[in-house]
Design a protein around this motif. Sequence first.
Motif, mmCIF file in Angstrom:
data_model
loop_
_atom_site.group_PDB
_atom_site.id
_atom_site.type_symbol
_atom_site.label_atom_id
_atom_site.label_comp_id
_atom_site.label_asym_id
_atom_site.label_seq_id
_atom_site.Cartn_x
_atom_site.Cartn_y
_atom_site.Cartn_z
ATOM 1 N N ASP A 87 -6.125 -4.242 -6.377
ATOM 2 C CA ASP A 87 -5.592 -5.609 -6.311
ATOM 3 C C ASP A 87 -4.072 -5.644 -6.427
ATOM 4 O O ASP A 87 -3.447 -6.638 -6.053
ATOM 5 C CB ASP A 87 -6.210 -6.471 -7.411
ATOM 6 C CG ASP A 87 -7.707 -6.671 -7.226
ATOM 7 O OD1 ASP A 87 -8.198 -6.522 -6.089
ATOM 8 O OD2 ASP A 87 -8.394 -6.963 -8.227
ATOM 9 N N PHE A 88 -3.474 -4.563 -6.960
ATOM 10 C CA PHE A 88 -2.020 -4.519 -7.176
ATOM 11 C C PHE A 88 -1.346 -3.417 -6.367
ATOM 12 O O PHE A 88 -0.126 -3.352 -6.308
ATOM 13 C CB PHE A 88 -1.709 -4.309 -8.657
ATOM 14 C CG PHE A 88 -2.422 -5.285 -9.535
ATOM 15 C CD1 PHE A 88 -2.025 -6.602 -9.610
ATOM 16 C CD2 PHE A 88 -3.544 -4.890 -10.265
ATOM 17 C CE1 PHE A 88 -2.710 -7.518 -10.401
ATOM 18 C CE2 PHE A 88 -4.228 -5.796 -11.066
ATOM 19 C CZ PHE A 88 -3.808 -7.108 -11.125
ATOM 20 N N ASP A 89 -2.130 -2.554 -5.783
ATOM 21 C CA ASP A 89 -1.612 -1.413 -5.038
ATOM 22 C C ASP A 89 -1.135 -1.897 -3.665
ATOM 23 O O ASP A 89 -1.938 -2.328 -2.842
ATOM 24 C CB ASP A 89 -2.732 -0.378 -4.891
ATOM 25 C CG ASP A 89 -2.300 0.887 -4.179
ATOM 26 O OD1 ASP A 89 -1.172 0.926 -3.648
ATOM 27 O OD2 ASP A 89 -3.111 1.832 -4.155
ATOM 28 N N SER B 93 6.247 6.671 -1.753
ATOM 29 C CA SER B 93 7.494 6.532 -2.505
ATOM 30 C C SER B 93 8.544 5.729 -1.741
ATOM 31 O O SER B 93 9.532 5.285 -2.331
ATOM 32 C CB SER B 93 8.043 7.917 -2.859
ATOM 33 O OG SER B 93 8.249 8.681 -1.684
ATOM 34 N N GLU B 94 8.336 5.513 -0.463
ATOM 35 C CA GLU B 94 9.280 4.742 0.354
ATOM 36 C C GLU B 94 8.841 3.298 0.564
ATOM 37 O O GLU B 94 9.527 2.535 1.238
ATOM 38 C CB GLU B 94 9.448 5.432 1.716
ATOM 39 C CG GLU B 94 10.004 6.834 1.615
ATOM 40 C CD GLU B 94 9.934 7.604 2.923
ATOM 41 O OE1 GLU B 94 9.272 7.125 3.871
ATOM 42 O OE2 GLU B 94 10.536 8.684 2.982
ATOM 43 N N ILE B 95 7.710 2.916 -0.004
ATOM 44 C CA ILE B 95 7.130 1.610 0.327
ATOM 45 C C ILE B 95 8.030 0.443 -0.088
ATOM 46 O O ILE B 95 8.074 -0.574 0.594
ATOM 47 C CB ILE B 95 5.705 1.454 -0.237
ATOM 48 C CG1 ILE B 95 5.017 0.297 0.497
ATOM 49 C CG2 ILE B 95 5.700 1.297 -1.728
ATOM 50 C CD1 ILE B 95 3.524 0.312 0.414
ATOM 51 N N THR C 152 8.571 -2.731 2.661
ATOM 52 C CA THR C 152 7.960 -4.052 2.550
ATOM 53 C C THR C 152 8.392 -4.708 1.243
ATOM 54 O O THR C 152 8.792 -4.023 0.301
ATOM 55 C CB THR C 152 6.418 -3.949 2.636
ATOM 56 O OG1 THR C 152 5.861 -5.260 2.737
ATOM 57 C CG2 THR C 152 5.828 -3.236 1.440
ATOM 58 N N LYS C 153 8.298 -6.008 1.191
ATOM 59 C CA LYS C 153 8.637 -6.749 -0.033
ATOM 60 C C LYS C 153 7.475 -6.623 -1.017
ATOM 61 O O LYS C 153 6.323 -6.813 -0.652
ATOM 62 C CB LYS C 153 8.898 -8.216 0.289
ATOM 63 C CG LYS C 153 9.318 -9.026 -0.923
ATOM 64 C CD LYS C 153 10.036 -10.273 -0.500
ATOM 65 C CE LYS C 153 10.386 -11.173 -1.653
ATOM 66 N NZ LYS C 153 11.007 -10.533 -2.783
ATOM 67 N N LEU C 154 7.792 -6.303 -2.258
ATOM 68 C CA LEU C 154 6.778 -6.104 -3.287
ATOM 69 C C LEU C 154 6.782 -7.235 -4.301
ATOM 70 O O LEU C 154 7.836 -7.794 -4.612
ATOM 71 C CB LEU C 154 7.024 -4.786 -4.024
ATOM 72 C CG LEU C 154 7.022 -3.526 -3.177
ATOM 73 C CD1 LEU C 154 7.413 -2.329 -4.014
ATOM 74 C CD2 LEU C 154 5.664 -3.313 -2.524
ATOM 75 N N GLN D 213 3.059 -5.377 -8.042
ATOM 76 C CA GLN D 213 3.082 -4.177 -7.208
ATOM 77 C C GLN D 213 4.167 -3.212 -7.675
ATOM 78 O O GLN D 213 3.956 -1.999 -7.702
ATOM 79 C CB GLN D 213 3.290 -4.552 -5.738
ATOM 80 C CG GLN D 213 2.098 -5.250 -5.126
ATOM 81 C CD GLN D 213 2.388 -5.816 -3.759
ATOM 82 O OE1 GLN D 213 3.511 -6.248 -3.462
ATOM 83 N NE2 GLN D 213 1.374 -5.832 -2.916
ATOM 84 N N GLU D 214 5.312 -3.754 -8.057
ATOM 85 C CA GLU D 214 6.381 -2.901 -8.586
ATOM 86 C C GLU D 214 5.928 -2.214 -9.874
ATOM 87 O O GLU D 214 6.205 -1.029 -10.085
ATOM 88 C CB GLU D 214 7.646 -3.725 -8.829
ATOM 89 C CG GLU D 214 8.313 -4.167 -7.550
ATOM 90 C CD GLU D 214 9.489 -5.105 -7.772
ATOM 91 O OE1 GLU D 214 9.752 -5.499 -8.937
ATOM 92 O OE2 GLU D 214 10.137 -5.447 -6.777
#
Length: 120
Positions: A78-80, A96-98, A102-104, A108-109
């Motif tokens: 749900d948070f990944d 590691s580049e996500i 994309t906006k987190l 998610q952070e």
Amino acid sequence: MDIDDDSIQAFMQRVHAVVSMRELWRLSRDFFAQFGIARLSYHHEAPAGAPDYRDVRIMAEGFPDEWVRHYIRDHLIDFDPIPNFARTQSMPFRWSEIADLTKLTPQQEEYLSDMVSANL
């Protein structure tokens, strides 16, 4: 060794012939291992409305067993941000580049920080 377009095309041709999730997993694991990728996960989510809609099937390679249990038990999917982003991509990417891709959300952070803390 870098993953090149020819390698990906050959891999995708073999994927099209796959008839089971286990076979797809073996094929994927073997393909990425030849490029030195140590951790790999596969998430299968049934489509909305299916009887098993909320039953996420996860296969993981190279992750500590405790992390996988924690991921499943605490519904970290749900948070990944990685599986959702991966659905929109046709090329591999490094998790590691996500944050650059994309906006987190704050959750998610936090999830990604937990991965770093777990040395993943």
